[in-house]
Design a protein around this motif. Structure first.
Motif: not given
Length: 441
Positions: A93, A149-151, A172, A215
């Motif tokens: 990450r 995380n692209q949610n 990011d 996140q």
């Protein structure tokens, strides 16, 4: 779970009313729930952070009665941040980037010109080790981004209500700069987990930070706290206060005579559904605080509104609370309580007492209309010998009335102006025993 809140200023300047609003809300929540309030100095920017500002922050909070349970300093936790960074690397990450500021700016402008959001394109994410080595050989210094995380990131905000942010619309975040400085977004996430923070109130300008930090905390194995984002302060004409905060520091307001309870009372209610009114004690503020009563709309703040609250507070103080301040003016002990009784109804800030004592001690510059000059001179010649008592004013004005035929405001107003230089003020019966000198007209 015990409630733990924190106030996390950067010691790079004096704290202002915007900072205080955040500090107070977190403090009141902790105290109302029997929890802990942490003062955390976010001092990872070693170049701009100064000990004098850290000391000033503590002094301002102590002046207001916002007492913390413990102090933490991010500058003492650098090894912990390195450990957390290693955890993110191991989890895939954390990735190293090499674009220069100029290159990033060109990318942003290109995306904006295309009508697209200026989101970082992750060019550095898939660099090979050989490519990274080549970048370093060119003299480029790597910095580190967190891989989102692209949610959708969702939470129920304590003030704003349900929030949903598409992580794909957010770059990011950079967590460690090329010079090694750990940035706020990362250090705060690590600290809030480690320190068991359960509730964070901060400004609405941090909403996007909150989304990314949720996140980050999850990637570190932590549980995000509850969040509430208060509205931003504006000036009386809806102008941004950011450029004025230099004149709205707590130090400046204190120097102007604003009383702690006036400032706390305003900040505990401003922007909420409850009216701003002077509280009688910190306990009253704690008991009446409800973060859910605050709204999302920008909130007008005019520092001049602090002075009616200050006047209300000051005028209600008992003599015991001001005894030392009055003694410091040189008021004799025998006259001190009478002086306070006379002056308190005519001051806004305690510093105004000095002007009133100077008037009683040295006499005023008389204000006499030309049409009243002969009358005032004649009246002053009728003043009885000292000592004067509370009965002196009534006795003297009766004699003057009998001798001159004047009455009502034509009698009393010229004499008040001659003795005090003012059109209004305390009852003259109370003033007379304190006057040391008779003016010459």
């Amino acid at each position: 779970m015990s409630t733990v809140t924190r106030f996390a200023p950067s010691p790079t300047g004096w704290i202002h009313v915007g900072n205080l609003r955040t500090a107070l809300m977190n403090y009141l929540i902790a105290r109302k729930n029997g929890g802990q309030f942490i003062l955390r100095l976010d001092d990872t920017d070693q170049e701009r952070s100064k000990e004098e500002y850290a000391d000033g922050i503590k002094a301002d909070l102590e002046w207001l009665g916002l007492h913390w349970d413990r102090v933490e300093k991010q500058s003492l936790r650098m090894e912990r941040y390195r450990e957390a960074a290693d955890t993110l690397r191991a989890a895939g990450r954390f990735y190293e980037c090499f674009e220069t500021p100029t290159e990033l700016d060109l990318k942003r402008k290109k995306l904006l010109n295309m009508g697209r959001p200026p989101v970082y394109d992750r060019t550095s994410l898939n660099l090979t080790e050989a490519e990274r080595a080549a970048m370093r050989a060119e003299g480029r210094e790597g910095y580190w981004r967190f891989l989102l995380n692209q949610n959708r990131i969702e939470w129920t905000d304590g003030i704003l209500g349900p929030i949903s942010i598409d992580a794909a619309s957010v770059s990011d975040p950079v967590l460690i700069r090329a010079d090694g400085q750990v940035l706020y977004t990362f250090a705060s996430s690590v600290d809030d987990i480690d320190m068991g923070v359960t509730f964070i109130v901060r400004g609405a300008d941090h909403v996007t930070n909150t989304a990314t930090q949720i996140q980050i905390m999850g990637a570190l194995g932590g549980r995000p706290p509850a969040f509430a984002h208060h509205s931003m302060l504006t000036g009386a004409e809806d102008e941004k206060l950011s450029k004025r905060f230099g004149t709205l520091s707590l130090r400046d307001l204190r120097a102007r005579g604003v009383e702690p309870m006036a400032l706390l009372s305003m900040m505990a209610r401003l922007g909420s559904s409850k009216p701003v009114e002077l509280a009688g004690s910190m306990e009253e503020l704690i008991e009446g605080f409800d973060v859910s009563s605050f709204g999302a709309a920008p909130t007008k703040f005019d520092p001049e509104d602090l002075f009616p609250l200050t006047r209300h507070h000051v005028q209600g103080l008992p003599f015991a609370a001001v005894r030392e301040r009055i003694a410091a003016l040189g008021v004799p002990d025998a006259e001190a309580e009478a002086f306070w009784a006379v002056a308190k109804g005519n001051i806004t800030v305690l510093a105004d007492l000095a002007e009133w004592w100077a008037l009683f001690r040295d006499g005023a510059e008389p204000v006499v209309d030309e049409a009243d000059r002969e009358f005032v001179a004649k009246a002053l010649a009728m003043l009885p010998a000292k000592p004067w008592t509370q009965g002196t004013w009534g006795e003297w004005t009766s004699v003057v009335k009998e001798a001159t035929g004047r009455k009502g405001k034509d009698l009393f107003r010229p004499l008040r102006r001659a003795l005090t230089g003012r059109d209004a003020g305390p009852e003259m019966a109370d003033v007379m025993p304190l006057l040391r000198k008779v003016p010459t007209v």
